[in-house]
Scaffold this active site. Structure first.
Site, PDB file in Angstrom:
ATOM      1  N   ARG A  63      40.322  43.178  46.003  1.00 39.12           N
ATOM      2  CA  ARG A  63      40.784  41.967  46.704  1.00 39.12           C
ATOM      3  C   ARG A  63      40.413  42.002  48.189  1.00 39.12           C
ATOM      4  O   ARG A  63      40.037  40.977  48.766  1.00 39.12           O
ATOM      5  CB  ARG A  63      42.297  41.826  46.541  1.00 39.12           C
ATOM      6  CG  ARG A  63      42.825  40.541  47.157  1.00 39.12           C
ATOM      7  CD  ARG A  63      44.273  40.311  46.784  1.00 39.12           C
ATOM      8  NE  ARG A  63      44.732  38.999  47.215  1.00 39.12           N
ATOM      9  CZ  ARG A  63      45.782  38.802  48.004  1.00 39.12           C
ATOM     10  NH1 ARG A  63      46.472  39.842  48.461  1.00 39.12           N
ATOM     11  NH2 ARG A  63      46.137  37.581  48.339  1.00 39.12           N
ATOM     12  N   HIS A  67      38.512  39.076  50.396  1.00 41.06           N
ATOM     13  CA  HIS A  67      39.097  38.506  51.620  1.00 41.06           C
ATOM     14  C   HIS A  67      38.263  38.820  52.855  1.00 41.06           C
ATOM     15  O   HIS A  67      38.328  38.098  53.846  1.00 41.06           O
ATOM     16  CB  HIS A  67      40.542  38.992  51.788  1.00 41.06           C
ATOM     17  CG  HIS A  67      41.504  38.262  50.893  1.00 41.06           C
ATOM     18  ND1 HIS A  67      42.840  38.098  51.186  1.00 41.06           N
ATOM     19  CD2 HIS A  67      41.310  37.636  49.711  1.00 41.06           C
ATOM     20  CE1 HIS A  67      43.427  37.405  50.216  1.00 41.06           C
ATOM     21  NE2 HIS A  67      42.524  37.125  49.297  1.00 41.06           N
ATOM     22  N   ASN A  92      46.983  37.141  53.906  1.00 38.30           N
ATOM     23  CA  ASN A  92      46.935  38.606  53.953  1.00 38.30           C
ATOM     24  C   ASN A  92      48.251  39.266  54.349  1.00 38.30           C
ATOM     25  O   ASN A  92      48.526  40.397  53.929  1.00 38.30           O
ATOM     26  CB  ASN A  92      45.846  39.066  54.939  1.00 38.30           C
ATOM     27  CG  ASN A  92      44.449  38.714  54.459  1.00 38.30           C
ATOM     28  OD1 ASN A  92      44.178  38.745  53.246  1.00 38.30           O
ATOM     29  ND2 ASN A  92      43.565  38.354  55.383  1.00 38.30           N
ATOM     30  N   HIS A 201      41.294  38.920  38.409  1.00 40.58           N
ATOM     31  CA  HIS A 201      42.734  38.921  38.097  1.00 40.58           C
ATOM     32  C   HIS A 201      43.013  39.504  36.707  1.00 40.58           C
ATOM     33  O   HIS A 201      44.081  39.268  36.156  1.00 40.58           O
ATOM     34  CB  HIS A 201      43.314  37.507  38.237  1.00 40.58           C
ATOM     35  CG  HIS A 201      43.411  37.042  39.664  1.00 40.58           C
ATOM     36  ND1 HIS A 201      43.842  35.779  40.023  1.00 40.58           N
ATOM     37  CD2 HIS A 201      43.130  37.671  40.830  1.00 40.58           C
ATOM     38  CE1 HIS A 201      43.817  35.662  41.340  1.00 40.58           C
ATOM     39  NE2 HIS A 201      43.380  36.788  41.857  1.00 40.58           N
TER      40      HIS A 201
HETATM   41  C1  HEM Z   1      40.154  31.721  43.059  1.00 37.34           C
HETATM   42  C2  HEM Z   1      41.017  31.784  44.040  1.00 37.34           C
HETATM   43  C3  HEM Z   1      41.993  32.927  44.224  1.00 37.34           C
HETATM   44  C4  HEM Z   1      43.314  32.814  44.528  1.00 37.34           C
HETATM   45  C5  HEM Z   1      44.065  31.519  44.781  1.00 37.34           C
HETATM   46  C6  HEM Z   1      43.861  34.154  44.566  1.00 37.34           C
HETATM   47  C7  HEM Z   1      45.165  34.451  44.889  1.00 37.34           C
HETATM   48  C8  HEM Z   1      45.743  35.688  44.753  1.00 37.34           C
HETATM   49  C9  HEM Z   1      47.135  35.985  44.962  1.00 37.34           C
HETATM   50  C10 HEM Z   1      48.195  34.990  45.424  1.00 37.34           C
HETATM   51  C11 HEM Z   1      47.325  37.296  44.685  1.00 37.34           C
HETATM   52  C12 HEM Z   1      48.636  38.085  44.766  1.00 37.34           C
HETATM   53  C13 HEM Z   1      48.753  38.763  46.113  1.00 37.34           C
HETATM   54  C14 HEM Z   1      50.097  39.402  46.331  1.00 37.34           C
HETATM   55  O1  HEM Z   1      50.988  39.293  45.487  1.00 37.34           O
HETATM   56  O2  HEM Z   1      50.310  40.036  47.404  1.00 37.34           O
HETATM   57  C15 HEM Z   1      46.058  37.843  44.298  1.00 37.34           C
HETATM   58  C16 HEM Z   1      45.835  39.146  43.924  1.00 37.34           C
HETATM   59  C17 HEM Z   1      44.609  39.657  43.607  1.00 37.34           C
HETATM   60  N1  HEM Z   1      43.389  39.014  43.736  1.00 37.34           N
HETATM   61 FE1  HEM Z   1      43.132  37.035  43.936  1.00 37.34          FE
HETATM   62  N2  HEM Z   1      42.873  35.043  44.264  1.00 37.34           N
HETATM   63  C18 HEM Z   1      41.709  34.355  44.057  1.00 37.34           C
HETATM   64  C19 HEM Z   1      40.465  34.905  43.792  1.00 37.34           C
HETATM   65  C20 HEM Z   1      40.197  36.241  43.745  1.00 37.34           C
HETATM   66  C21 HEM Z   1      38.873  36.835  43.760  1.00 37.34           C
HETATM   67  C22 HEM Z   1      37.581  36.040  43.863  1.00 37.34           C
HETATM   68  C23 HEM Z   1      39.045  38.175  43.684  1.00 37.34           C
HETATM   69  C24 HEM Z   1      38.010  39.272  43.688  1.00 37.34           C
HETATM   70  C25 HEM Z   1      36.769  39.119  43.277  1.00 37.34           C
HETATM   71  C26 HEM Z   1      40.467  38.423  43.604  1.00 37.34           C
HETATM   72  C27 HEM Z   1      41.048  39.658  43.434  1.00 37.34           C
HETATM   73  C28 HEM Z   1      42.409  39.883  43.375  1.00 37.34           C
HETATM   74  C29 HEM Z   1      42.997  41.134  42.940  1.00 37.34           C
HETATM   75  C30 HEM Z   1      42.240  42.312  42.376  1.00 37.34           C
HETATM   76  C31 HEM Z   1      44.386  40.995  43.108  1.00 37.34           C
HETATM   77  C32 HEM Z   1      45.463  42.069  42.854  1.00 37.34           C
HETATM   78  C33 HEM Z   1      45.651  42.842  44.162  1.00 37.34           C
HETATM   79  C34 HEM Z   1      46.697  43.947  44.082  1.00 37.34           C
HETATM   80  O3  HEM Z   1      47.272  44.208  43.033  1.00 37.34           O
HETATM   81  O4  HEM Z   1      46.937  44.572  45.147  1.00 37.34           O
HETATM   82  N3  HEM Z   1      41.129  37.243  43.680  1.00 37.34           N
HETATM   83  N4  HEM Z   1      45.102  36.848  44.357  1.00 37.34           N
END
Ligand code: HEM
Ligand SMILES: *[C@@H]1O[C@H](CO)[C@@H](O)[C@H](O)[C@H]1NC(C)=O
Length: 326
Positions: A63, A67, A92, A201
């Site tokens: 992630r 970002h 963030n 995800h």
């Molecule tokens: C399409 C739009 C996207 C939205 C709206 C989004 C939103 C989010 C949100 C709200 C979280 C939870 C963060 C938290 O609870 O602190 C999250 C986690 C995550 N996102 Fe996304 N995301 C998107 C796209 C992506 C992309 C493109 C990637 C990587 C290629 C990605 C990788 C991740 C990962 C791996 C997590 C888990 C992080 C953890 O467990 O620490 N996301 N995302």
């Protein structure tokens, strides 16, 4: 005469290729093969150590790469400390995590190859390891991982962090499909790239505050799944309680994310937007039954995202400490 003009055309093509290339990303998987031959091994060892400690860190680092790349290109700007920087932007703050993993890897890289490898490149390599993770137990090496690929390298680090750009460029969990397509489109990424990258995800966790509205107030969600998530994400309070994106294989990188979407088991509103009667439905169905296609498209999209460069005129360097400019 014919031979001469063929040679001229060939020369012109080479000149054009060189000029054209210069304006674009000049990244190459072999960028450090002479100056830091052990780089990939050092990063892999650092990520393995982190993931042994806490499996979720693979997801957290993946992630961070997303970002970083969406805010003035993949330039390590997210890694800079300071309350006016990207770490404290809305998407963030109290959410982006895993920075100390990058610090530990950077220390190892500096010990081997002084002032050579950018923090942005370390993050790009670490993100690949987050996807292609292997867990070593005493007797077996267990692959929980997704695809591996050659990571193009040669990025530089920005000297500044861009908080307001992070607030503008990073999509939020309440985004509609149209907004998601538009925000990725502004980065030069296609709707297909967006849908494939969202498959990230398949690993990691989300805090309750990001999916509460979806599980209590929306109809396009599997009732059994909503009830399950409500058990640990109350209507009020528990904002930072965690739930896995993918219940079946929470830490395994696979196509279960899309299988869930087809069953209305997306965790975020934005996840379910990819399968809600719109333009991405058929691609989601394809990925849900064809993991090979998902892996291939995910790799292509990660490379496309990794090619995002800082705006012309951005001051860059190879940072010695990922948290502060030299
Ligand atoms: C399409 C739009 C996207 C939205 C709206 C989004 C939103 C989010 C949100 C709200 C979280 C939870 C963060 C938290 O609870 O602190 C999250 C986690 C995550 N996102 Fe996304 N995301 C998107 C796209 C992506 C992309 C493109 C990637 C990587 C290629 C990605 C990788 C991740 C990962 C791996 C997590 C888990 C992080 C953890 O467990 O620490 N996301 N995302
Ligand atoms: C809802 O999820 C359950 C698994 O928890 C699944 O068996 C069921 O088929 C899903 N319902 C629909 C309508 O997709």
């Amino acid at each position: 005469m014919a031979a001469k003009s063929t040679i001229l055309i060939a020369l012109a093509a080479i000149v054009l290729a060189v000029l054209g290339g210069a304006a674009e990303a000049q990244l190459s998987p072999t960028f450090y093969s002479k100056s830091c031959p052990n780089l990939a091994t050092i990063v892999r060892q650092g990520m393995n150590a982190a993931i042994q400690r806490e499996k979720r860190l693979g997801a957290s680092i993946l992630r961070l790469f997303f970002h970083d790349c969406f805010v003035n290109g993949c330039d390590g700007s997210l890694l800079l400390d300071g309350s006016s920087g990207e770490k404290f932007a809305g998407p963030n703050a109290n959410s982006a995590r895993g920075f100390e993993v990058i610090d530990a890897i950077k220390t190892q890289v500096e010990a081997s190859c002084k002032a050579t490898v950018s923090c942005a490149d370390i993050l790009a390599l670490a993100a690949r390891e987050g996807v292609n993770l292997w867990l070593a137990y005493t007797y077996v090496l267990l692959q929980l991982g997704g695809p591996a690929w050659s990571v193009p390298l040669g990025r530089k680090d920005s000297r500044t962090s861009f908080q307001s750009l992070a607030n503008t460029n990073l999509p939020g969990p309440a985004s509609s499909l149209a907004t998601l397509i538009q925000m990725f489109g502004r980065q030069g990424l296609s709707a297909r790239d967006m849908t494939a990258l969202s498959g990230a995800h398949t690993i990691g966790r989300s805090q309750c505050r990001f999916f509460r509205n979806h599980i209590y107030n929306e109809n396009n969600i599997n009732a059994t799944f909503a009830a399950l998530r409500q058990q640990t994400c109350p209507r009020s309070g528990g904002d930072s309680n965690l739930a896995p994106f993918d219940v079946q294989t929470a830490d395994g990188f696979d196509n279960a994310y899309y299988q869930n979407l087809v069953q209305q088991r997306g965790l975020l509103h934005s996840d379910q937007e990819l399968f809600n009667g719109g333009s991405q439905d058929s691609l989601v169905r394809t990925y849900s039954t064809n993991p090979g296609q998902f892996n291939a498209d995910f790799v292509t999209a990660m490379i496309n995202m990794g090619n995002l460069l800082p705006a012309a005129g951005t001051a860059t360097e190879v940072r010695l400490n990922c948290r502060k400019p030299n």
